[in-house]
Motif scaffolding. Structure first.
Motif, PDB file in Angstrom:
ATOM      1  N   LEU B  60      -7.272   5.242   0.948  1.00  0.00           N
ATOM      2  CA  LEU B  60      -5.889   5.106   0.511  1.00  0.00           C
ATOM      3  C   LEU B  60      -5.171   4.114   1.405  1.00  0.00           C
ATOM      4  O   LEU B  60      -3.962   4.171   1.581  1.00  0.00           O
ATOM      5  CB  LEU B  60      -5.189   6.469   0.569  1.00  0.00           C
ATOM      6  N   LEU B 106     -12.776   5.691  11.929  1.00  0.00           N
ATOM      7  CA  LEU B 106     -12.319   6.319  10.687  1.00  0.00           C
ATOM      8  C   LEU B 106     -13.440   6.702   9.736  1.00  0.00           C
ATOM      9  O   LEU B 106     -13.381   7.724   9.063  1.00  0.00           O
ATOM     10  CB  LEU B 106     -11.369   5.386   9.935  1.00  0.00           C
ATOM     11  N   MET B 116      -7.070  10.980   3.693  1.00  0.00           N
ATOM     12  CA  MET B 116      -5.891  11.229   4.530  1.00  0.00           C
ATOM     13  C   MET B 116      -5.847  10.270   5.705  1.00  0.00           C
ATOM     14  O   MET B 116      -4.789   9.749   6.061  1.00  0.00           O
ATOM     15  CB  MET B 116      -5.915  12.671   5.065  1.00  0.00           C
ATOM     16  N   GLY B 117      -7.002  10.055   6.317  1.00  0.00           N
ATOM     17  CA  GLY B 117      -7.041   9.165   7.475  1.00  0.00           C
ATOM     18  C   GLY B 117      -6.636   7.745   7.120  1.00  0.00           C
ATOM     19  O   GLY B 117      -5.866   7.113   7.845  1.00  0.00           O
ATOM     20  N   LEU B 119      -4.816   6.907   4.517  1.00  0.00           N
ATOM     21  CA  LEU B 119      -3.403   6.946   4.154  1.00  0.00           C
ATOM     22  C   LEU B 119      -2.546   6.897   5.406  1.00  0.00           C
ATOM     23  O   LEU B 119      -1.559   6.170   5.483  1.00  0.00           O
ATOM     24  CB  LEU B 119      -3.101   8.225   3.362  1.00  0.00           C
ATOM     25  N   ALA B 120      -2.947   7.689   6.398  1.00  0.00           N
ATOM     26  CA  ALA B 120      -2.213   7.697   7.664  1.00  0.00           C
ATOM     27  C   ALA B 120      -2.199   6.299   8.273  1.00  0.00           C
ATOM     28  O   ALA B 120      -1.167   5.822   8.757  1.00  0.00           O
ATOM     29  CB  ALA B 120      -2.850   8.695   8.632  1.00  0.00           C
ATOM     30  N   THR B 121      -3.343   5.620   8.224  1.00  0.00           N
ATOM     31  CA  THR B 121      -3.419   4.266   8.770  1.00  0.00           C
ATOM     32  C   THR B 121      -2.464   3.332   8.043  1.00  0.00           C
ATOM     33  O   THR B 121      -1.753   2.543   8.665  1.00  0.00           O
ATOM     34  CB  THR B 121      -4.852   3.713   8.651  1.00  0.00           C
ATOM     35  N   ILE B 123       0.269   4.085   6.526  1.00  0.00           N
ATOM     36  CA  ILE B 123       1.651   4.369   6.888  1.00  0.00           C
ATOM     37  C   ILE B 123       1.943   3.922   8.314  1.00  0.00           C
ATOM     38  O   ILE B 123       3.042   3.460   8.620  1.00  0.00           O
ATOM     39  CB  ILE B 123       1.966   5.864   6.704  1.00  0.00           C
ATOM     40  N   ILE B 124       0.952   4.055   9.198  1.00  0.00           N
ATOM     41  CA  ILE B 124       1.140   3.579  10.570  1.00  0.00           C
ATOM     42  C   ILE B 124       1.403   2.069  10.567  1.00  0.00           C
ATOM     43  O   ILE B 124       2.313   1.579  11.234  1.00  0.00           O
ATOM     44  CB  ILE B 124      -0.091   3.900  11.449  1.00  0.00           C
ATOM     45  N   GLY B 127       4.795   1.447   9.389  1.00  0.00           N
ATOM     46  CA  GLY B 127       5.754   1.807  10.433  1.00  0.00           C
ATOM     47  C   GLY B 127       5.817   0.746  11.520  1.00  0.00           C
ATOM     48  O   GLY B 127       6.895   0.380  11.992  1.00  0.00           O
ATOM     49  N   LEU B 128       4.662   0.229  11.907  1.00  0.00           N
ATOM     50  CA  LEU B 128       4.634  -0.810  12.929  1.00  0.00           C
ATOM     51  C   LEU B 128       5.329  -2.074  12.435  1.00  0.00           C
ATOM     52  O   LEU B 128       6.076  -2.715  13.162  1.00  0.00           O
ATOM     53  CB  LEU B 128       3.181  -1.117  13.327  1.00  0.00           C
ATOM     54  N   ASN B 131       9.016  -1.400  12.680  1.00  0.00           N
ATOM     55  CA  ASN B 131       9.577  -1.165  14.007  1.00  0.00           C
ATOM     56  C   ASN B 131       9.388  -2.307  14.997  1.00  0.00           C
ATOM     57  O   ASN B 131      10.167  -2.454  15.926  1.00  0.00           O
ATOM     58  CB  ASN B 131       8.981   0.122  14.590  1.00  0.00           C
ATOM     59  N   LEU B 132       8.331  -3.077  14.837  1.00  0.00           N
ATOM     60  CA  LEU B 132       8.110  -4.172  15.784  1.00  0.00           C
ATOM     61  C   LEU B 132       8.962  -5.366  15.385  1.00  0.00           C
ATOM     62  O   LEU B 132       8.466  -6.451  15.101  1.00  0.00           O
ATOM     63  CB  LEU B 132       6.629  -4.551  15.805  1.00  0.00           C
TER      64      LEU B 132
END
Lengths: 252, 347, 289
Positions: B60, B106, B116-117, B119-121, B123-124, B127-128, B131-132
């Motif tokens: 994902l 992973l 899930m892993g 998907l989390a990546t 979203i990370i 997010g980066l 935020n960066l």
């Protein structure tokens, strides 16, 4: 009680059972013999409702059941003991036994009573099973997964009997059990038959089966190769030798 | 007979190429935009089909690699001031390296954990990107990204459209060859039964990683194309929604059908555009476009995966085939000796 | 000191919600072997439904309606995912994912994209050793803890609870006992959804919801479930609480923007740690005869 006609069962596109006809009458024990892979387990699972036949029919007390799912068959009065016991290991012996009646109770009493108040009915059924297997009363609070093989088989039998079945189907009673234990359990089956229960037993232990049954079927390659009383099986030495791998007479 | 098939196949591809060259002349600018976008998605979808369809690794997070490719090129060409060609190559390289780095831990995960892993990546990464801020421009985005120039000719809309679709075709041909090769067979074995595949000598972990990287490379290329065309990047384009969209496309097009992925992309993209148009009708509330697209995406995924797990298009093809068969049965039989029509070449 | 205490309390509240979602994952997984990606969406349903209704109805009435809606919606999701199924488990996971995405769209249509909330219980913050504690936070922790206790009793002592456990332990044996594993599965979905809806309606006065938060809730809840190896309820609850505390501390002492990233990184780390111990095998999710 149980009539099977022209049963054909497929597994992964391979024919496992072909044109099987089988009858089990009231108050009798019918044994199913055959080598590994001959289809005994498949037949038992089809009767239990875990497999659906590709063709043919299964009648129980005149009612056609082959399209019924396994969960419905319990409430009809078919008790099943699966190969390898298949208990609920983390639950207590008594819980295992009580759950055996779930289907029967859900069917006859509706859902509401299941939410707690079937105690009297369940108690009666439990007493019946404890009467047959006093050892289980002692083990009632133990976790089922911690019991010995023989004790677990007792629980499995007891669980099937809690629903007061008219047909008891047993897959491999003696598997993994010491001979003495297996024979002692077999005696219980005789008792049940005397009480009117019809028993279908699929067995590897030929001697045990021949001792117990009034009628024997031998499966080979998914077909019924022999059907008749145990005495005539023992007499037909070529069937015995080639299909069961034992010498003719005097083997028990 | 085989020769006729091959000839027809060749003719089909030549026709497609011809269309590719000519079509842009007939399209309006916004249609060219959508067309190029569809090509970008199709490229990423091809990669995902390899990974999820053939090798059986549900990811994902494909959108994250598209983002890496896009932002990679964007940053390298603006902040690092690299020439366009170098920036493209480096961006792709970075994406592949990232895939190996992220994939190595992973891919120890299986099934829903991998889902899930990844998907989390995704979203990370999103997010980066948000935020960066000093690096990526945050939510505002990255602006004024240089376009592609080869020999003084700047690749504008129509050129990029052709380039994008040419890339899709090349990727399609290459992956089809891969799938039908021995390597492809090993991949499919991996996807079907990993333990079994290992048993016959397929080095499962390394193959999984290589497919992951290949899939990421295709996604990265898609990202670069995006950056070259739109020349403006914002994190919202590359959120989890993109990854979900790509999974939908693969599901619709057929898990094990690379061509289906391309066709599925076009189909779903057209659907999206239609839904957006529908949603902006004046008599509908303001948030309709989002509502429609999200609900339809989600609903499609659920329905397709439940009723047609082999893919919507293969199932449709199956039913159409049956229909054709049935209709053919109704037709009067051709006279003796007349040629019966051969089925269209399998593309 | 008071900052830490405040973070701990708010962390406990959000952690209770994560624990509830995680428990929901565990419950469904144990009985059906399905990972319900839509778990977070049910939390959103509980929260937003109550928030919208509370504008015109008394809060308890709104809450009850929301709970019923959650249980019903959850049962629908379960029914759709489980019945008539003979496909690869990869596909089932995708079905719940699809439903989760679709729910986002439906919720936007029903309730809009702007954060919604309703007034929390009690209007003033309590003073607890210098830390400001909101009564709503205590409510969240208290109610969810009570529900956990009730669920524990239910599964431990009731006939139906044991039947659900049996369906989880040995589906084949359960079927021959007359326990319909599909019905049990739908029930597991319904109970989990009830739990999630409750968590949602308790949380929303503290943290306003938009339809998009279902992803974050699902991921955090899944992380908690992973701590419990997807099968151990107690560990899942502890995992949820721990995760909530960690996030609160990160938000307080570091950068709130990185809260989500940290949670996700933690999830990935947890997944990797657990995968080192046991591996996942795809199974045919069949209903048999």
């Amino acid at each position: 009680m149980l009539e099977i006609r022209g049963l054909v069962v497929m597994r992964d596109r391979a024919r496992v059972l072909t044109e099987v006809d089988l009858d089990v009458g009231e108050a009798s024990i019918v044994a199913l013999l055959g080598r590994n892979g001959a289809g005994k387990s498949t037949l038992v699972q089809t009767v239990a409702g875990l497999l659906r036949p590709a063709a043919g029919s299964v009648f129980f007390r005149g009612q056609r059941i082959d399209r019924l799912p396994a969960t419905a068959r319990a409430s009809l009065g078919i008790g099943v003991v699966l190969e390898g016991r298949q208990l609920f290991p983390e639950l207590s012996v008594e819980d295992n036994l009580r759950l055996g009646a779930f289907g029967a109770l859900a069917h006859s009493k509706g859902w509401a009573p299941l939410l707690g108040t079937m105690r009297a009915e369940l108690k009666e059924r439990l007493e019946y099973v404890y009467g047959l297997f006093p050892r289980l009363r002692e083990l009632a609070r133990r976790r089922a997964g911690l019991l010995s093989g023989g004790e677990q088989q007792m629980v499995a039998l007891g669980r099937a009997l809690v629903l007061r079945p008219s047909l008891l189907v047993v897959d491999e009673l003696s598997l993994g059990l010491a001979p003495k234990v297996a024979y002692s359990l077999a005696e219980h089956l005789k008792l049940l038959a005397a009480q009117g229960v019809a028993v279908l037993l699929s067995e590897q232990n030929v001697g045990l089966a021949l001792n117990l049954a009034q009628h024997v079927y031998v499966l080979n390659g998914g077909r019924v190769e022999f059907s008749g009383p145990p005495e005539s099986l023992v007499a037909t030495s070529d069937v015995v030798r080639s299909y069961l791998g034992v010498a003719g007479r005097g083997q028990s | 007979m085989a020769r006729v098939h091959r000839a027809l196949g060749l003719a089909f591809w030549l026709l497609v190429l011809a269309c590719l060259v000519q079509v842009p002349a007939f399209l309006r600018p916004y249609q060219l935009d959508h067309g190029t976008l569809a090509a970008v998605y199709a490229l990423a979808a091809i990669g995902l089909t390899l990974l999820t369809g053939y090798a059986g690794q549900l990811s994902l997070g494909q959108g994250a690699f598209v983002a890496l490719g896009a932002y990679g090129y964007g940053l390298l060409s603006t902040k690092a001031d690299l020439p366009v060609g170098a920036a493209i190559v480096l961006a792709l390289l970075l994406t592949v390296v990232a895939a190996y780095v992220v994939g190595w831990p992973l891919l120890r995960l299986r099934g829903p954990y991998l889902a899930m892993g990844t998907l989390a990546t995704a979203i990370i990464v999103y997010g980066l990107l948000v935020n960066l801020q000093p690096l990526t421009g945050g939510a505002i985005g990255l602006l004024r990204i240089p376009p592609l120039e080869i020999g003084g000719h700047e690749f504008r809309q129509a050129d990029l459209f052709r380039a994008a679709w040419a890339l899709v075709l090349v990727a399609l041909l290459l992956t089809r060859n891969l799938v039908h090769s021995r390597l492809g067979l090993a991949l499919r074995a991996l996807g079907a039964d990993e333990v079994g595949a290992e048993g016959v000598g397929v080095p499962a972990s390394s193959y999984r990683l290589h497919v992951f990287a290949l899939s990421a490379a295709l996604a990265g290329m898609a990202g670069v194309l995006y950056a070259l065309h739109w020349r403006y990047l914002s994190p919202d384009t590359f959120g989890a929604q993109l990854s979900v969209f790509l999974v939908l496309v693969v599901a619709v097009g057929g898990l094990r059908n690379v061509t289906g992925a391309v066709v599925g992309t076009i189909a779903v993209h057209l659907l999206t555009v239609w839904l957006q148009d529908l949603g902006t009708q004046s008599w509908l509330p303001a948030r309709m476009p989002v509502v429609l697209s999200t609900t339809v995406y989600g609903g499609l995924i659920a329905l397709v995966m439940k009723f047609m797990p082999d893919g919507l298009l293969p199932a449709l093809g199956h039913y159409l085939g049956k229909l054709a068969h049935g209709l053919a049965g109704l037709l009067p039989r051709p006279a003796e000796g007349a040629a019966t029509p051969s089925p269209p070449p399998r593309v | 000191m008071s900052v830490l205490l405040q973070a701990l309390v708010s962390g406990l509240a959000i952690g209770a919600v994560f624990a509830a979602v995680g428990l929901g994952f565990v419950l469904i997984y144990r009985v059906t072997n399905v990972i319900n990606f839509a778990q977070g969406a049910l939390v959103v349903l509980g929260g937003m439904f109550t928030a919208k209704l509370a504008a015109s109805l008394a809060a308890p009435v709104a809450a009850t309606a929301a709970l019923l809606a959650s249980a019903f919606a959850g049962a629908l999701v379960g029914w759709f995912s489980l019945v008539g199924w003979a496909g690869h488990e990869l596909a089932v996971v995708m079905v719940t994912l699809g439903l989760a995405v679709a729910s986002e769209g439906i919720f936007i249509w029903l309730w809009g994209d702007i954060p919604v909330t309703y007034p929390p219980v009690g209007s003033t913050a309590l003073d607890f050793f210098g830390a400001k504690v909101l009564p709503q936070q205590l409510l969240v922790i208290g109610v969810i803890a009570a529900v956990f206790a009730v669920l524990h009793l239910f599964f431990r002592f009731s006939y139906l609870g044991k039947a659900l456990t049996a369906a989880a332990l040995n589906p084949t044996a359960a079927r021959v006992c007359g326990i319909d594993t599909t019905v049990m599965g739908v029930m597991a979905f319904a109970v989990s959804s009830l739990l999630s809806g409750l968590a949602g309606l308790l949380l929303v006065p503290l943290v306003p919801f938009t339809p998009h938060v279902h992803v974050s809730l699902a991921i955090n809840g899944f992380a908690a479930a992973v701590v419990g190896r997807l099968t151990d309820p107690l560990r899942a609850i502890l995992g949820g609480l721990l995760l909530g505390e960690l996030e609160a501390i990160v938000a307080s002492y570091w950068d709130p923007n990185y809260q989500e990233v940290m949670a996700l990184a933690l999830l990935v780390a947890l997944l990797l740690a657990q995968s080192a111990r046991w591996s996942w095998r795809w199974r045919r999710h069949g209903t048999g005869a």
